[in-house]
Design a protein around this motif. Structure first.
Motif, short mmCIF file in Angstrom:
data_model
loop_
_atom_site.label_atom_id
_atom_site.label_comp_id
_atom_site.label_asym_id
_atom_site.label_seq_id
_atom_site.Cartn_x
_atom_site.Cartn_y
_atom_site.Cartn_z
N GLU A 1 -2.28 16.81 3.55
CA GLU A 1 -2.89 16.15 2.58
C GLU A 1 -4.23 15.56 3.25
OE1 GLU A 1 -2.60 13.58 -1.43
OE2 GLU A 1 -1.02 13.55 -0.21
N PHE A 2 -5.74 15.49 2.10
CA PHE A 2 -6.28 14.47 2.67
C PHE A 2 -7.06 13.78 1.97
CE2 PHE A 2 -10.23 12.63 4.64
CZ PHE A 2 -9.96 12.80 6.08
N LEU A 3 -6.62 12.45 1.34
CA LEU A 3 -7.82 12.02 -0.02
C LEU A 3 -9.21 11.92 1.09
CD1 LEU A 3 -4.32 9.49 -0.87
CD2 LEU A 3 -5.52 12.05 -1.98
N GLN A 4 -9.97 11.99 0.12
CA GLN A 4 -10.88 11.73 0.61
C GLN A 4 -11.80 10.25 -0.51
OE1 GLN A 4 -13.90 14.73 1.01
NE2 GLN A 4 -15.26 13.14 2.21
N CYS A 5 -11.81 9.30 0.11
CA CYS A 5 -11.88 8.01 -0.87
C CYS A 5 -12.81 7.08 -0.02
CB CYS A 5 -10.49 7.77 -1.19
SG CYS A 5 -9.41 7.79 -0.20
N ASP A 6 -13.27 5.65 -1.33
CA ASP A 6 -13.13 4.84 0.07
C ASP A 6 -12.13 3.67 -0.47
OD1 ASP A 6 -15.34 2.51 0.10
OD2 ASP A 6 -16.57 3.17 -1.28
N LEU A 7 -11.76 3.37 1.04
CA LEU A 7 -10.85 2.47 0.97
C LEU A 7 -10.98 0.92 1.12
CD1 LEU A 7 -9.40 4.19 3.81
CD2 LEU A 7 -8.16 4.27 1.23
N ARG A 8 -12.73 0.25 0.41
CA ARG A 8 -12.67 -0.65 0.03
C ARG A 8 -12.19 -0.60 -1.08
NH1 ARG A 8 -19.00 0.18 0.93
NH2 ARG A 8 -18.44 2.24 0.70
N LEU A 9 -12.26 -0.07 -1.92
CA LEU A 9 -11.75 0.06 -3.03
C LEU A 9 -9.93 -0.63 -3.44
CD1 LEU A 9 -13.63 2.94 -5.01
CD2 LEU A 9 -13.43 0.10 -4.28
N ALA B 1 -8.06 -5.64 3.35
CA ALA B 1 -7.29 -6.69 3.19
C ALA B 1 -6.65 -5.57 1.92
CB ALA B 1 -7.84 -8.19 1.75
N HIS B 2 -7.30 -5.12 0.94
CA HIS B 2 -6.74 -4.09 -0.40
C HIS B 2 -5.48 -2.56 0.61
CE1 HIS B 2 -10.29 -4.65 -2.55
NE2 HIS B 2 -9.55 -5.31 -3.42
N MET B 3 -6.03 -2.35 2.19
CA MET B 3 -5.04 -1.32 2.06
C MET B 3 -3.42 -1.90 2.79
SD MET B 3 -5.31 1.75 3.19
CE MET B 3 -3.36 1.92 2.38
N ALA B 4 -3.74 -3.39 3.40
CA ALA B 4 -2.59 -4.36 3.84
C ALA B 4 -1.37 -4.18 2.57
CB ALA B 4 -2.49 -5.58 4.21
N LEU C 1 0.76 7.69 6.24
CA LEU C 1 -0.41 8.12 6.27
C LEU C 1 -1.05 7.36 7.47
CD1 LEU C 1 -3.13 7.45 4.23
CD2 LEU C 1 -2.59 5.40 3.94
N VAL C 2 -2.59 7.98 7.57
CA VAL C 2 -2.99 7.38 8.69
C VAL C 2 -4.66 7.08 8.23
CG1 VAL C 2 -4.39 8.34 10.70
CG2 VAL C 2 -2.44 8.95 10.55
N THR C 3 -4.94 6.09 7.96
CA THR C 3 -6.48 5.80 7.19
C THR C 3 -7.43 6.13 8.40
OG1 THR C 3 -6.59 3.27 7.88
CG2 THR C 3 -5.20 3.91 6.04
N GLY C 4 -8.82 5.89 8.01
CA GLY C 4 -9.49 6.23 9.20
C GLY C 4 -9.74 7.82 9.67
N ARG D 1 -3.21 3.92 -4.12
CA ARG D 1 -3.34 6.20 -4.28
C ARG D 1 -2.59 6.36 -2.82
NH1 ARG D 1 -2.15 10.02 -3.72
NH2 ARG D 1 -2.86 11.75 -4.78
N ALA D 2 -3.26 6.32 -1.99
CA ALA D 2 -3.32 6.00 -0.28
C ALA D 2 -1.81 5.87 0.02
CB ALA D 2 -4.37 6.06 0.54
N ALA D 3 -1.32 4.71 -0.42
CA ALA D 3 -0.34 4.29 0.39
C ALA D 3 1.33 4.42 -0.59
CB ALA D 3 -0.28 2.41 0.43
#
Ligand code: NAD
Ligand code: GDD
Length: 328
Positions: free
Chosen positions: A45-53, A96-99, A5-8, A59-61
């Motif tokens: 695959e590209f997830l267009q989403c708000d990673l503050r949530l 914090a949510h991503m970690a 996964l690459v965020t950003g 879902r991304a991880a």
């Protein structure tokens, strides 16, 4: 294929990293609140989403072995020195949510992108700054807001490793530039901003430079950046590591190099009322040489040429214009 996964992935470094990893045979999921602006993503695959949530991060991880976490509310000094509340809150929620999602989903490696903005402000008060080695970050006095969240997240990575066994990597980027990076709109950093101003300026004209131009930085070309990210992820090194060049130049030098690439005579009008950040900043690369046996090697002269050509072409194609006055 190893799932990564690459965020950003809609941003500057993330977009380049996705291309690099796909080229190396990884299966790549990109996640971002927006798509890349300048060319389509190479992600599988590209997830267009708000990673503050929380749920978007989970879902991304899901199903990922490695996470390169690059998503952040980010920009040059003009952007990060305003909106401290919004930047700090957004980046705290995202990271914090991503970690936590990486730990919950038992990813094998989680890389956090920190910044040279974690280094104490009082060590960066002179243009002739002593290069910043990793061990001087504490006792901390980071840049307000943006830098504070980065140093907090460095510690959270350490705690998740110690308490939960999450294998983390932490990179402290020094100012990164190159083609496909933001060059207008208010988030652009100095190399792209100066290239834009020079490209829009007639031969013999004058551009505005923030500050007196004597402030110093080191600038890292994007190809070195993604190579360094990859090498750090493969390594066993878990403490924070500088990723930047140790070629320190003044902002006036940066303008002169851009002018010489453009083959134009350019005069400078300094504006000391504009944001300037620290007075001097340079990377100490002793540790990265020891840990990775490698360091970024592209000089600013080599890297600014393709960067300038790309921005010049963008402007010629009429794709800019998000600033009311692009010469500011
Ligand atoms: P960038 O702004 O081009 O990319 C960041 C991406 O994060 C953007 O595409 C943005 O849309 C995305 N993002 C922001 N909020 C989001 C949200 N709520 N949900 C999902 N995605 C969101 O920046 P960059 O230069 O590619 O930087 C990547 C990382 O490296 C960031 O963490 C940044 O803080 C760090 N960094 C960069 C530099 C540099 O010089 N470029 C220096 C130090 C640290
Ligand atoms: N952005 C910008 N635009 N900076 C300019 C300009 C201009 O037109 N003219 C001169 N500068 C000067 C700024 O005043 C500052 O002193 C220097 O160029 C560098 O500015 P930036 O590139 O915007 O930011 P920075 O180096 O202070 O911080 C950046 O790098 C950090 C990592 O090293 C930011 O992007 C941070 O978010 C990042 O963490």
């Amino acid at each position: 294929m190893i799932p990564v996964l690459v965020t950003g992935a809609g941003g500057f470094i993330g977009h380049h990293l996705v291309k690099y990893l796909v080229g190396r045979g990884y299966w790549v999921r990109g996640a971002d609140i927006k798509l890349p602006e300048y060319e389509p993503s190479a992600a599988h695959e590209f997830l267009q989403c708000d990673l503050r949530l929380h749920d978007a991060c989970q879902r991304a991880a899901q199903g990922m072995e490695q996470v390169y976490h690059l998503a952040a509310d980010m920009g040059g000094i003009g952007f990060i020195s305003g909106s401290h509340a919004e930047i700090t809150l957004n980046n705290t929620l995202i990271s914090a949510h991503m970690a936590k999602a990486a730990a919950d989903n038992r990813v094998k490696r989680f890389l956090f992108s920190s910044s040279a903005c974690v280094y104490p402000m009082h060590l960066q008060t002179s243009p002739d700054v002593t290069p910043l080695s990793e061990d001087v970050a504490w006792p901390a006095q980071p840049e307000e807001g943006y830098g504070l969240e980065k140093i907090y997240m460095e510690k959270l990575c350490q705690y998740m490793t110690e308490d939960w066994g999450l294998s983390t990597r932490v990179v402290r980027f020094h100012n990164v530039y190159g083609p496909l990076g933001t060059y207008d709109g208010g988030r652009e950093k100095a190399p792209a901003a100066i290239c834009r101003k020079v490209a829009l300026c007639p031969d013999g004209g004058t551009i505005e430079v923030w500050g007196d131009g004597l402030q110093t930085r080191s600038f890292m070309y994007i190809d070195d950046c993604v190579e360094g990210l990859y090498r750090l992820m493969q390594s066993d090194y878990t403490a924070p590591l500088n990723l930047g060049t140790d070629e320190m130049i003044s902002i006036n030098d940066l303008v002169d190099i851009a002018a010489s690439v453009a083959d134009k005579r350019i005069a400078k009008r300094h504006d000391v009322s504009k944001p300037q950040g620290v007075r001097g900043r340079n990377s100490d690369n002793a540790l990265i040489r020891k840990v990775l046996g490698w360091e970024p090697a592209t000089t600013i002269r080599e890297g600014l040429a393709p960067t300038y050509r790309w921005i010049e072409a963008e402007l010629a194609a009429g794709r800019a214009g998000r600033l009311p006055d692009a010469a500011e």
